[in-house]
Scaffold this active site. Structure first.
Site, PDB file in Angstrom:
ATOM      1  N   HIS A 146       7.852   1.606 -10.626  1.00 40.16           N
ATOM      2  CA  HIS A 146       6.695   1.040  -9.926  1.00 40.16           C
ATOM      3  C   HIS A 146       5.423   1.501 -10.629  1.00 40.16           C
ATOM      4  O   HIS A 146       5.409   2.557 -11.272  1.00 40.16           O
ATOM      5  CB  HIS A 146       6.665   1.485  -8.455  1.00 40.16           C
ATOM      6  CG  HIS A 146       6.773   2.964  -8.295  1.00 40.16           C
ATOM      7  ND1 HIS A 146       7.969   3.638  -8.384  1.00 40.16           N
ATOM      8  CD2 HIS A 146       5.830   3.922  -8.082  1.00 40.16           C
ATOM      9  CE1 HIS A 146       7.762   4.929  -8.236  1.00 40.16           C
ATOM     10  NE2 HIS A 146       6.460   5.135  -8.053  1.00 40.16           N
ATOM     11  N   MET A 147       4.376   0.728 -10.457  1.00 38.95           N
ATOM     12  CA  MET A 147       3.081   1.080 -11.061  1.00 38.95           C
ATOM     13  C   MET A 147       2.085   1.338  -9.930  1.00 38.95           C
ATOM     14  O   MET A 147       1.948   0.522  -9.015  1.00 38.95           O
ATOM     15  CB  MET A 147       2.608  -0.088 -11.940  1.00 38.95           C
ATOM     16  CG  MET A 147       1.310   0.166 -12.655  1.00 38.95           C
ATOM     17  SD  MET A 147       1.145  -0.883 -14.131  1.00 38.95           S
ATOM     18  CE  MET A 147       0.904  -2.485 -13.398  1.00 38.95           C
ATOM     19  N   HIS A 148       1.435   2.496  -9.985  1.00 37.80           N
ATOM     20  CA  HIS A 148       0.395   2.816  -9.003  1.00 37.80           C
ATOM     21  C   HIS A 148      -0.921   2.180  -9.444  1.00 37.80           C
ATOM     22  O   HIS A 148      -1.251   2.217 -10.642  1.00 37.80           O
ATOM     23  CB  HIS A 148       0.147   4.331  -8.938  1.00 37.80           C
ATOM     24  CG  HIS A 148       1.318   5.141  -8.468  1.00 37.80           C
ATOM     25  ND1 HIS A 148       1.372   5.700  -7.207  1.00 37.80           N
ATOM     26  CD2 HIS A 148       2.466   5.494  -9.084  1.00 37.80           C
ATOM     27  CE1 HIS A 148       2.508   6.375  -7.086  1.00 37.80           C
ATOM     28  NE2 HIS A 148       3.190   6.270  -8.201  1.00 37.80           N
ATOM     29  N   ASN A 154       4.785   6.797 -13.227  1.00 40.21           N
ATOM     30  CA  ASN A 154       5.419   8.110 -13.370  1.00 40.21           C
ATOM     31  C   ASN A 154       6.879   7.935 -13.786  1.00 40.21           C
ATOM     32  O   ASN A 154       7.590   7.109 -13.204  1.00 40.21           O
ATOM     33  CB  ASN A 154       5.354   8.886 -12.041  1.00 40.21           C
ATOM     34  CG  ASN A 154       3.943   9.312 -11.700  1.00 40.21           C
ATOM     35  OD1 ASN A 154       3.177   9.707 -12.576  1.00 40.21           O
ATOM     36  ND2 ASN A 154       3.576   9.230 -10.426  1.00 40.21           N
ATOM     37  N   VAL A 195      10.214   8.318  -6.424  1.00 41.64           N
ATOM     38  CA  VAL A 195      11.060   7.188  -6.031  1.00 41.64           C
ATOM     39  C   VAL A 195      11.714   6.603  -7.295  1.00 41.64           C
ATOM     40  O   VAL A 195      11.010   6.136  -8.197  1.00 41.64           O
ATOM     41  CB  VAL A 195      10.239   6.103  -5.299  1.00 41.64           C
ATOM     42  CG1 VAL A 195      11.105   4.887  -4.996  1.00 41.64           C
ATOM     43  CG2 VAL A 195       9.634   6.661  -4.014  1.00 41.64           C
ATOM     44  N   ARG A 200       0.844  -1.194   0.000  1.00 43.99           N
ATOM     45  CA  ARG A 200       0.000   0.000   0.000  1.00 43.99           C
ATOM     46  C   ARG A 200       0.880   1.244   0.000  1.00 43.99           C
ATOM     47  O   ARG A 200       1.914   1.274   0.676  1.00 43.99           O
ATOM     48  CB  ARG A 200      -0.898   0.028   1.249  1.00 43.99           C
ATOM     49  CG  ARG A 200      -2.002  -0.957   1.169  1.00 43.99           C
ATOM     50  CD  ARG A 200      -3.131  -0.717   2.137  1.00 43.99           C
ATOM     51  NE  ARG A 200      -3.935  -1.935   2.173  1.00 43.99           N
ATOM     52  CZ  ARG A 200      -4.828  -2.279   1.256  1.00 43.99           C
ATOM     53  NH1 ARG A 200      -5.082  -1.468   0.248  1.00 43.99           N
ATOM     54  NH2 ARG A 200      -5.486  -3.415   1.348  1.00 43.99           N
ATOM     55  N   ASP A 201       0.455   2.268  -0.747  1.00 41.75           N
ATOM     56  CA  ASP A 201       1.191   3.534  -0.745  1.00 41.75           C
ATOM     57  C   ASP A 201       1.082   4.159   0.641  1.00 41.75           C
ATOM     58  O   ASP A 201       0.015   4.172   1.265  1.00 41.75           O
ATOM     59  CB  ASP A 201       0.613   4.477  -1.814  1.00 41.75           C
ATOM     60  CG  ASP A 201       1.572   5.607  -2.134  1.00 41.75           C
ATOM     61  OD1 ASP A 201       2.107   5.629  -3.260  1.00 41.75           O
ATOM     62  OD2 ASP A 201       1.793   6.468  -1.260  1.00 41.75           O
ATOM     63  N   ILE A 202       2.184   4.707   1.120  1.00 37.52           N
ATOM     64  CA  ILE A 202       2.234   5.280   2.470  1.00 37.52           C
ATOM     65  C   ILE A 202       1.414   6.576   2.559  1.00 37.52           C
ATOM     66  O   ILE A 202       1.012   6.988   3.653  1.00 37.52           O
ATOM     67  CB  ILE A 202       3.717   5.512   2.869  1.00 37.52           C
ATOM     68  CG1 ILE A 202       3.900   5.533   4.364  1.00 37.52           C
ATOM     69  CG2 ILE A 202       4.288   6.743   2.219  1.00 37.52           C
ATOM     70  CD1 ILE A 202       5.351   5.462   4.805  1.00 37.52           C
TER      71      ILE A 202
HETATM   72  P1  AMP Z   1       6.183   8.293  -7.666  1.00 38.75           P
HETATM   73  O1  AMP Z   1       5.901   9.747  -7.538  1.00 38.75           O
HETATM   74  O2  AMP Z   1       5.487   7.673  -8.850  1.00 38.75           O
HETATM   75  O3  AMP Z   1       7.670   7.986  -7.646  1.00 38.75           O
HETATM   76  O4  AMP Z   1       5.521   7.608  -6.417  1.00 38.75           O
HETATM   77  C1  AMP Z   1       6.231   7.214  -5.274  1.00 38.75           C
HETATM   78  C2  AMP Z   1       5.200   6.795  -4.280  1.00 38.75           C
HETATM   79  O5  AMP Z   1       5.836   6.039  -3.273  1.00 38.75           O
HETATM   80  C3  AMP Z   1       4.480   7.963  -3.591  1.00 38.75           C
HETATM   81  O6  AMP Z   1       3.081   7.884  -3.841  1.00 38.75           O
HETATM   82  C4  AMP Z   1       4.819   7.764  -2.115  1.00 38.75           C
HETATM   83  O7  AMP Z   1       3.745   8.088  -1.261  1.00 38.75           O
HETATM   84  C5  AMP Z   1       5.178   6.289  -2.065  1.00 38.75           C
HETATM   85  N1  AMP Z   1       6.072   5.893  -0.995  1.00 38.75           N
HETATM   86  C6  AMP Z   1       7.243   6.489  -0.643  1.00 38.75           C
HETATM   87  N2  AMP Z   1       7.799   5.822   0.388  1.00 38.75           N
HETATM   88  C7  AMP Z   1       6.989   4.787   0.682  1.00 38.75           C
HETATM   89  C8  AMP Z   1       7.022   3.733   1.640  1.00 38.75           C
HETATM   90  N3  AMP Z   1       8.024   3.607   2.539  1.00 38.75           N
HETATM   91  N4  AMP Z   1       5.998   2.846   1.650  1.00 38.75           N
HETATM   92  C9  AMP Z   1       4.976   2.962   0.767  1.00 38.75           C
HETATM   93  N5  AMP Z   1       4.898   3.927  -0.165  1.00 38.75           N
HETATM   94  C10 AMP Z   1       5.883   4.825  -0.221  1.00 38.75           C
END
Ligand code: AMP
Length: 114
Positions: free
Chosen positions: A101-103, A88, A97, A30-32
């Protein structure tokens, strides 16, 4: 594994995070900071910074990320209501990050894409 990569550390267990699904070559958390009631991240175990690093030999991995999305859509009960998959890439997309990764977003009406 890349040094100082949050998602590599989550995969190795160095940073604790519940894995909702673990497939052979990707996993789901899950996204944090969720932007929707369902906000999951589908993450390859191998470190790729960008999609451009996923050359044709990684097609099975790309396929497995979509398999994971399909499975999670089912378990999150968003198959019928709908969901959005987003990757992204770099600055213009606001990639935070640097591990591909895929949301998966769903569970409520999503705003227009901008
Ligand atoms: P992006 O902008 O596509 O790189 O998305 C990175 C996502 O990672 C963001 O939505 C953050 O909220 C999420 N994120 C960052 N650190 C963590 C973590 N430790 N656990 C879960 N999600 C994270």
């Amino acid at each position: 594994m890349a040094e100082d990569c949050i998602f590599c550390k989550i995969f190795s267990g160095e940073i604790p995070s519940e894995k909702l699904l673990e497939a052979e070559d990707c996993f789901v958390i899950r996204d944090i900071a969720p932007k929707a009631p369902t906000h999951l991240l589908i993450i390859p175990k191998q470190h790729f910074t960008y999609l451009s690093g996923m050359t044709p030999e990684f097609q099975p991995l790309i396929g497995s990320m979509f398999d994971a999305a399909r499975e999670m859509a089912d378990s999150e009960a968003v198959v019928e209501s709908g969901y959005r998959l987003v990757i992204n890439q770099k600055d213009d997309a606001g990639q935070e990050v640097p591990h591909l990764h895929m949301h998966m977003l769903g569970g409520s009406k999503l705003g227009p894409m901008g």
